[in-house]
Every structure is written in C-alpha cells, then in structure tokens.
Write a protein that holds these residues in place. Structure first.
Motif, PDB file in Angstrom:
ATOM      1  N   ALA A 242      -3.414   2.806   1.078  1.00  0.00           N
ATOM      2  CA  ALA A 242      -3.666   3.223  -0.303  1.00  0.00           C
ATOM      3  C   ALA A 242      -4.575   4.454  -0.336  1.00  0.00           C
TER       4      ALA A 242
ATOM      5  N   TYR B 241       1.269   1.275  -4.503  1.00  0.00           N
ATOM      6  CA  TYR B 241      -0.044   1.721  -4.970  1.00  0.00           C
ATOM      7  C   TYR B 241       0.048   2.921  -5.914  1.00  0.00           C
TER       8      TYR B 241
ATOM      9  N   GLY C  70       0.813  -1.210   0.000  1.00  0.00           N
ATOM     10  CA  GLY C  70       0.000   0.000   0.000  1.00  0.00           C
ATOM     11  C   GLY C  70       0.846   1.259   0.000  1.00  0.00           C
TER      12      GLY C  70
ATOM     13  N   ALA D 186      -7.061  -0.537  -6.369  1.00  0.00           N
ATOM     14  CA  ALA D 186      -7.459  -0.952  -5.022  1.00  0.00           C
ATOM     15  C   ALA D 186      -8.534  -2.031  -5.081  1.00  0.00           C
TER      16      ALA D 186
END
Length: 115
Positions: free
Chosen positions: A98, A33, A29, A77
């Motif tokens: 994220a 991301y 994350g 996501a």
C-alpha cells in the motif's frame, strides 16, 4: 526442554491461515488500496492538490497539499491494519505494498505535468 522451539506442523490450520493471510495482504494491497483511496476521496469530497512545477520536490512553498488529502491516503491503511491484531499476517505484507502504491500515485498527483 527450555531451549527447544515450538514448530508449526506442516499442513496445520495455523500454517494455512498465515499463508492465506500473506497472500491476501499482498493482493489487497496491490489491487484494492488505490481504488479504496479514490472512493474515499470522492465520497468525502477531499480537495485535490494542485500540481507542483518541476524542481519543487523538496518544498511545497506557500501552498501545500490539503491535510485531508494526506489523511485520505493514510485512513484506509490505518483502518485495515490497526484493529486487526489477530490478522497481522495480512497487515504485514499489506502495508509495504500500500505504501508503494501511495508513493506512486501521490507522486503522479503532485508532480506530473504533461508537456
């Protein structure tokens, strides 16, 4: 024995999987991301939003950012978190990290104008 909870033994494989999943979710994350979203935007030719002037945080006016821009932030996501029911220990820490990264970069994209 109806009131006794099952406890995962220390050092069990399940406990290690949960710990590794949480650590991996935090790391992915945080470090992967935003680059994944930037690649998504590049390869799918997502239109860039215009920079909104100072004081327009409450309204985008007549020219809102394109829908594809918002989808490019939500898409990676969703691809990571939805299909992996078995890896929820990965997804639980991934989502807030994220979201924070997305909030920061979207804010910079939409509202940062160097003076």
């Amino acid at each position: 024995m109806g009131g006794v909870d099952e406890v995962t033994p220390v050092g069990s494989a399940r406990g290690w999987r949960i710990s590794l999943g949480v650590c991996a979710g935090l790391l992915v994350g945080f470090f992967c991301y935003v680059p994944a979203v930037i690649l998504w935007q590049h390869f799918f030719e997502v239109p860039r939003p215009r920079v909104y002037p100072h004081g327009s945080f409450t309204s985008f006016g007549l020219d809102p950012p394109p829908v594809g821009y918002w989808v490019s932030w939500a898409g990676p996501a969703v691809l990571v978190t939805v299909p992996w029911r078995a890896a929820r220990q990965f997804a639980v820490p991934f989502v807030p990290i994220a979201a924070l990264a997305a909030w920061f970069v979207i804010g910079m994209d939409l509202f940062f104008t160097p003076d």
